[in-house]
Design a protein around this motif. Structure first.
Motif, mmCIF file in Angstrom:
data_model
loop_
_atom_site.group_PDB
_atom_site.id
_atom_site.type_symbol
_atom_site.label_atom_id
_atom_site.label_comp_id
_atom_site.label_asym_id
_atom_site.label_seq_id
_atom_site.Cartn_x
_atom_site.Cartn_y
_atom_site.Cartn_z
ATOM 1 N N UNK A 103 0.803 -1.218 0.000
ATOM 2 C CA UNK A 103 0.000 0.000 0.000
ATOM 3 C C UNK A 103 0.833 1.264 0.000
ATOM 4 N N UNK A 104 2.155 1.114 0.237
ATOM 5 C CA UNK A 104 3.046 2.280 0.226
ATOM 6 C C UNK A 104 3.563 2.531 -1.185
ATOM 7 N N UNK A 105 3.825 3.793 -1.482
ATOM 8 C CA UNK A 105 4.430 4.155 -2.760
ATOM 9 C C UNK A 105 5.950 4.150 -2.629
ATOM 10 N N UNK A 106 6.607 3.546 -3.599
ATOM 11 C CA UNK A 106 8.063 3.493 -3.592
ATOM 12 C C UNK A 106 8.595 4.029 -4.915
ATOM 13 N N UNK A 107 9.854 4.451 -4.878
ATOM 14 C CA UNK A 107 10.507 4.928 -6.091
ATOM 15 C C UNK A 107 11.650 3.989 -6.444
ATOM 16 N N UNK A 108 11.659 3.559 -7.701
ATOM 17 C CA UNK A 108 12.715 2.693 -8.207
ATOM 18 C C UNK A 108 13.202 3.260 -9.539
ATOM 19 N N UNK A 140 21.545 12.031 -15.389
ATOM 20 C CA UNK A 140 20.499 11.938 -14.367
ATOM 21 C C UNK A 140 19.919 10.534 -14.402
ATOM 22 N N UNK A 141 19.303 10.142 -13.290
ATOM 23 C CA UNK A 141 18.677 8.827 -13.186
ATOM 24 C C UNK A 141 17.182 9.010 -12.976
ATOM 25 N N UNK A 142 16.342 8.587 -13.936
ATOM 26 C CA UNK A 142 14.895 8.715 -13.758
ATOM 27 C C UNK A 142 14.387 7.723 -12.726
ATOM 28 N N UNK A 143 13.408 8.126 -11.946
ATOM 29 C CA UNK A 143 12.834 7.284 -10.898
ATOM 30 C C UNK A 143 11.326 7.195 -11.087
ATOM 31 N N UNK A 144 10.843 5.952 -11.147
ATOM 32 C CA UNK A 144 9.413 5.730 -11.333
ATOM 33 C C UNK A 144 8.730 5.517 -9.985
ATOM 34 N N UNK A 145 7.534 6.021 -9.873
ATOM 35 C CA UNK A 145 6.739 5.894 -8.656
ATOM 36 C C UNK A 145 5.682 4.811 -8.858
ATOM 37 N N UNK A 146 5.558 3.905 -7.901
ATOM 38 C CA UNK A 146 4.536 2.859 -7.990
ATOM 39 C C UNK A 146 4.199 2.360 -6.597
ATOM 40 N N UNK A 147 3.009 1.770 -6.465
ATOM 41 C CA UNK A 147 2.531 1.268 -5.171
ATOM 42 C C UNK A 147 2.878 -0.209 -5.020
ATOM 43 N N UNK A 148 3.292 -0.594 -3.814
ATOM 44 C CA UNK A 148 3.571 -2.001 -3.507
ATOM 45 C C UNK A 148 2.256 -2.724 -3.296
ATOM 46 N N UNK A 149 2.060 -3.835 -4.026
ATOM 47 C CA UNK A 149 0.801 -4.574 -3.925
ATOM 48 C C UNK A 149 0.951 -5.933 -3.246
ATOM 49 N N UNK A 150 2.170 -6.472 -3.189
ATOM 50 C CA UNK A 150 2.377 -7.785 -2.570
ATOM 51 C C UNK A 150 3.836 -7.934 -2.176
ATOM 52 N N UNK A 153 9.186 -7.670 -3.896
ATOM 53 C CA UNK A 153 7.992 -6.840 -3.824
ATOM 54 C C UNK A 153 7.357 -6.734 -5.208
ATOM 55 N N UNK A 154 6.041 -6.908 -5.260
ATOM 56 C CA UNK A 154 5.305 -6.751 -6.508
ATOM 57 C C UNK A 154 4.681 -5.365 -6.525
ATOM 58 N N UNK A 155 4.872 -4.643 -7.639
ATOM 59 C CA UNK A 155 4.386 -3.274 -7.755
ATOM 60 C C UNK A 155 3.137 -3.212 -8.621
ATOM 61 N N UNK A 156 2.406 -2.126 -8.464
ATOM 62 C CA UNK A 156 1.172 -1.937 -9.224
ATOM 63 C C UNK A 156 1.442 -1.816 -10.721
ATOM 64 N N UNK A 157 2.659 -1.412 -11.097
ATOM 65 C CA UNK A 157 2.978 -1.293 -12.524
ATOM 66 C C UNK A 157 3.372 -2.636 -13.155
ATOM 67 N N UNK A 158 3.258 -3.728 -12.355
ATOM 68 C CA UNK A 158 3.519 -5.054 -12.892
ATOM 69 C C UNK A 158 4.924 -5.564 -12.664
ATOM 70 N N UNK A 159 5.809 -4.735 -12.175
ATOM 71 C CA UNK A 159 7.195 -5.146 -11.951
ATOM 72 C C UNK A 159 7.352 -5.852 -10.608
ATOM 73 N N UNK A 191 14.705 -0.419 -4.006
ATOM 74 C CA UNK A 191 13.917 0.756 -3.607
ATOM 75 C C UNK A 191 14.849 1.931 -3.344
ATOM 76 N N UNK A 192 14.562 3.033 -4.006
ATOM 77 C CA UNK A 192 15.348 4.250 -3.805
ATOM 78 C C UNK A 192 14.767 5.137 -2.713
ATOM 79 N N UNK A 193 13.443 5.107 -2.585
ATOM 80 C CA UNK A 193 12.810 5.949 -1.575
ATOM 81 C C UNK A 193 11.367 5.511 -1.368
ATOM 82 N N UNK A 194 10.848 5.787 -0.166
ATOM 83 C CA UNK A 194 9.426 5.620 0.133
ATOM 84 C C UNK A 194 8.769 6.983 -0.007
ATOM 85 N N UNK A 195 7.642 7.027 -0.666
ATOM 86 C CA UNK A 195 6.980 8.312 -0.918
ATOM 87 C C UNK A 195 5.625 8.337 -0.211
#
Length: 219
Positions: free
Chosen positions: A96-101, A182-192, A202-208, A215-219
């Motif tokens: 349920x938390x958003x993470x950046x990878x 620069x390094x782009x970072x995608x935001x997605x929610x942890x689902x499992x 960790x399984x993300x909402x974007x399918x990854x 994990x680079x950061x918790x948002x």
């Protein structure tokens, strides 16, 4: 006759015929097998050439060493299983938390797109280009000067009428006339959360599916 405590043995079964443990890997079974072999050797030894005390001591030391290693292996296996369970428990706290990878997909929710990036050094100007999956620019965001480190951005997607699930972004950063990496970072929610090969996954909402270390950061 030299006793070999590692000689393979059949699987031990209980009274109902079910498998209990493999005698070749169970420390108690290995020790019992050794003692039976030792008694048989003593009963059948040549009276004119009895078993040497040093040889018997060496064989006893051998079974103690093997038994100790087997017990240590079982203990380490148990610790590994407990560690995996602990990792999964910790991982569930992220659901349920958003993470950046690392990634260049932009997350859009409630007509607001979000993403991030990392800069190795300060930039005098940073520009974000939102693109389709095919690379067509649909909007540009001018962020101005940014310090070195990790940053986030938001994009107003209310005017975009296309599908937002495949949108990407790219970062252009400069320091004066010099381009910066620069390094782009995608935001997605942890689902499992789960464990695989001793690592927290960790399984993300974007399918990854990612490792915790990604994990680079918790948002």
């Amino acid at each position: 006759m030299i006793l070999n405590s590692t000689t393979s043995a059949p699987t031990v079964t209980d009274a109902t015929g079910g498998t209990k443990a493999n005698a070749a890997t169970d420390p108690a079974a290995a020790q019992d097998r050794f003692l039976k072999l030792l008694v048989a050797q003593l009963n059948n030894q040549d009276p004119m050439n009895p078993l040497d005390n040093a040889q018997m001591t060496s064989q006893i030391a051998q079974i103690n060493t093997v038994t100790g290693i087997q017990q240590l292996n079982q203990t380490m296996q148990s610790m590994s299983e407990q560690f995996n369970s602990l990792q999964v428990m910790q991982g569930t706290a992220l659901i349920g938390r958003n993470v950046m990878t690392e990634g260049s997909s932009i997350a859009v929710a409630d007509k607001v797109g979000k993403g991030g990036f990392e800069l190795p050094s300060a930039a005098t100007n940073v520009k974000i280009e939102v693109t389709t999956a095919g690379g067509q620019v649909v909007d540009t965001i001018d962020l101005g000067a940014k310090a070195a480190g990790r940053h986030t951005f938001e994009w107003d997607a209310s005017k975009y009428t296309g599908a937002t699930d495949a949108l990407q972004f790219r970062v252009s950063a400069v320091n004066g006339s010099a381009k910066l990496s620069s390094t782009p970072l995608a935001l997605s929610k942890v689902t499992a959360a789960g464990a695989e090969d001793g690592q927290l996954k960790l399984t993300l909402a974007n399918g990854k599916t990612i490792s915790y270390s990604q994990i680079k950061a918790l948002v």
